[in-house]
Design an enzyme around this catalytic site. Structure first.
Site, mmCIF file in Angstrom:
data_model
loop_
_atom_site.group_PDB
_atom_site.id
_atom_site.type_symbol
_atom_site.label_atom_id
_atom_site.label_comp_id
_atom_site.label_asym_id
_atom_site.label_seq_id
_atom_site.Cartn_x
_atom_site.Cartn_y
_atom_site.Cartn_z
ATOM 1 N N HIS A 1 0.835 -1.216 0.000
ATOM 2 C CA HIS A 1 0.000 0.000 0.000
ATOM 3 C C HIS A 1 0.870 1.267 0.000
ATOM 4 C CE1 HIS A 1 -3.723 2.248 1.240
ATOM 5 N NE2 HIS A 1 -2.825 3.069 1.747
ATOM 6 N N GLU A 2 1.835 1.323 0.904
ATOM 7 C CA GLU A 2 2.655 2.542 1.010
ATOM 8 C C GLU A 2 3.560 2.712 -0.220
ATOM 9 O OE1 GLU A 2 1.755 4.706 2.979
ATOM 10 O OE2 GLU A 2 0.679 3.530 4.474
ATOM 11 N N HIS B 1 1.580 4.207 -2.900
ATOM 12 C CA HIS B 1 1.498 5.676 -2.792
ATOM 13 C C HIS B 1 2.732 6.349 -3.398
ATOM 14 C CE1 HIS B 1 -2.197 6.178 -0.658
ATOM 15 N NE2 HIS B 1 -1.801 5.673 0.494
ATOM 16 N N HIS C 1 -6.022 6.439 -2.759
ATOM 17 C CA HIS C 1 -6.829 5.356 -2.202
ATOM 18 C C HIS C 1 -7.872 4.863 -3.200
ATOM 19 C CE1 HIS C 1 -5.459 6.629 2.020
ATOM 20 N NE2 HIS C 1 -4.750 5.619 1.567
ATOM 21 N N CYS C 2 -8.138 3.560 -3.122
ATOM 22 C CA CYS C 2 -9.065 2.905 -4.048
ATOM 23 C C CYS C 2 -10.348 2.555 -3.287
ATOM 24 C CB CYS C 2 -8.404 1.634 -4.586
ATOM 25 S SG CYS C 2 -9.459 0.687 -5.695
ATOM 26 N N CYS D 1 -9.022 -4.192 -2.642
ATOM 27 C CA CYS D 1 -7.783 -3.737 -3.291
ATOM 28 C C CYS D 1 -6.795 -3.280 -2.225
ATOM 29 C CB CYS D 1 -8.100 -2.574 -4.236
ATOM 30 S SG CYS D 1 -6.629 -1.796 -4.948
ATOM 31 N N CYS E 1 -6.168 -4.116 -7.395
ATOM 32 C CA CYS E 1 -7.277 -4.413 -8.305
ATOM 33 C C CYS E 1 -6.776 -4.139 -9.728
ATOM 34 C CB CYS E 1 -8.499 -3.554 -7.964
ATOM 35 S SG CYS E 1 -8.317 -1.810 -8.397
ATOM 36 N N CYS F 1 -5.921 -0.416 -10.468
ATOM 37 C CA CYS F 1 -4.714 0.068 -9.793
ATOM 38 C C CYS F 1 -3.469 -0.595 -10.378
ATOM 39 C CB CYS F 1 -4.807 -0.170 -8.290
ATOM 40 S SG CYS F 1 -6.004 0.916 -7.482
HETATM 41 ZN ZN ZN Z 1 -2.949 5.065 2.149
HETATM 42 ZN ZN ZN Z 2 -7.642 -0.528 -6.592
#
Ligand code: ZN
Ligand code: ZN
Length: 184
Positions: A134-135, A138, A144-145, A150, A169, A172
């Site tokens: 996740h990071e 970014h 954000h999704c 996701c 997903c 993304c």
């Molecule tokens: Zn985040």
């Molecule tokens: Zn996504």
């Protein structure tokens, strides 16, 4: 993409870091991942005595400094055991430059023990992988999704982290592929 993992502060479980390293190589396209042979000490000014937590942004800025020394790396992911906060939130699982080169995650609130449960390394690795992906997502410019499964979905609590998958997903993933291809 070349990712370096940087332990931050008191020793972080080496097998957990090693398993997150392996997952990052599989999840991101065209990616290698190494563990840096040093530890970043936590800057004293990051500690907030009243909150008994550490200011995530101050540590992230130090990691940014390391990215300037480590020119061969595209991204540096700091992993720490200490509890992180940003001023307007009770806590954060991590923080990253968006976009940028530096990212940070904390294992503190990913450990089942934090919630009074039995320690479970597999679960910790799974959660740590999700927050790391996740990071780093970014840092590649993704926001954000809305899809709760996701990996780019925002985690407000450990339930959100456990709901989402460690993968992007389709929408993304296309953005990630494009961002990675544009790195060099
Ligand atoms: Zn985040
Ligand atoms: Zn996504």
């Amino acid at each position: 993409m070349k990712i370096g993992i940087l332990p931050v502060g008191q020793p972080v479980n080496a097998s957990v870091i090693g398993r997150i390293q392996e997952s990052l190589k599989m999840i991101f396209p065209k990616t290698t991942c190494i563990i840096l042979d040093k530890t970043l000490p936590i800057p004293e000014e990051a500690f907030n005595k009243a909150r008994q937590q550490y200011n995530s942004t101050i540590i992230l800025n130090r990691i940014h400094g390391c990215t300037e020394e480590q020119e061969a790396l595209d991204r540096i992911l700091g992993i720490t055991n200490v509890d992180l906060f940003v001023p307007n939130l009770n806590f954060v699982f991590g923080e990253a430059e968006c976009p940028g080169k530096a990212a940070l995650i904390s294992l503190k609130r990913l450990k089942p023990e934090f919630y009074g449960k039995t320690a479970n390394i597999d679960l910790l690795v799974e959660r740590g992988t999700k927050e790391a992906v996740h990071e780093i997502g970014h840092t590649l410019g993704l926001t954000h999704c809305p899809n709760p499964f996701c990996v780019m979905h925002f985690s407000n609590s450990i339930f959100d982290t456990d709901t989402k998958q460690s993968l992007f997903c389709n929408r993304c993933y296309l953005k990630i592929e494009k961002a990675v291809n544009n790195l060099r």
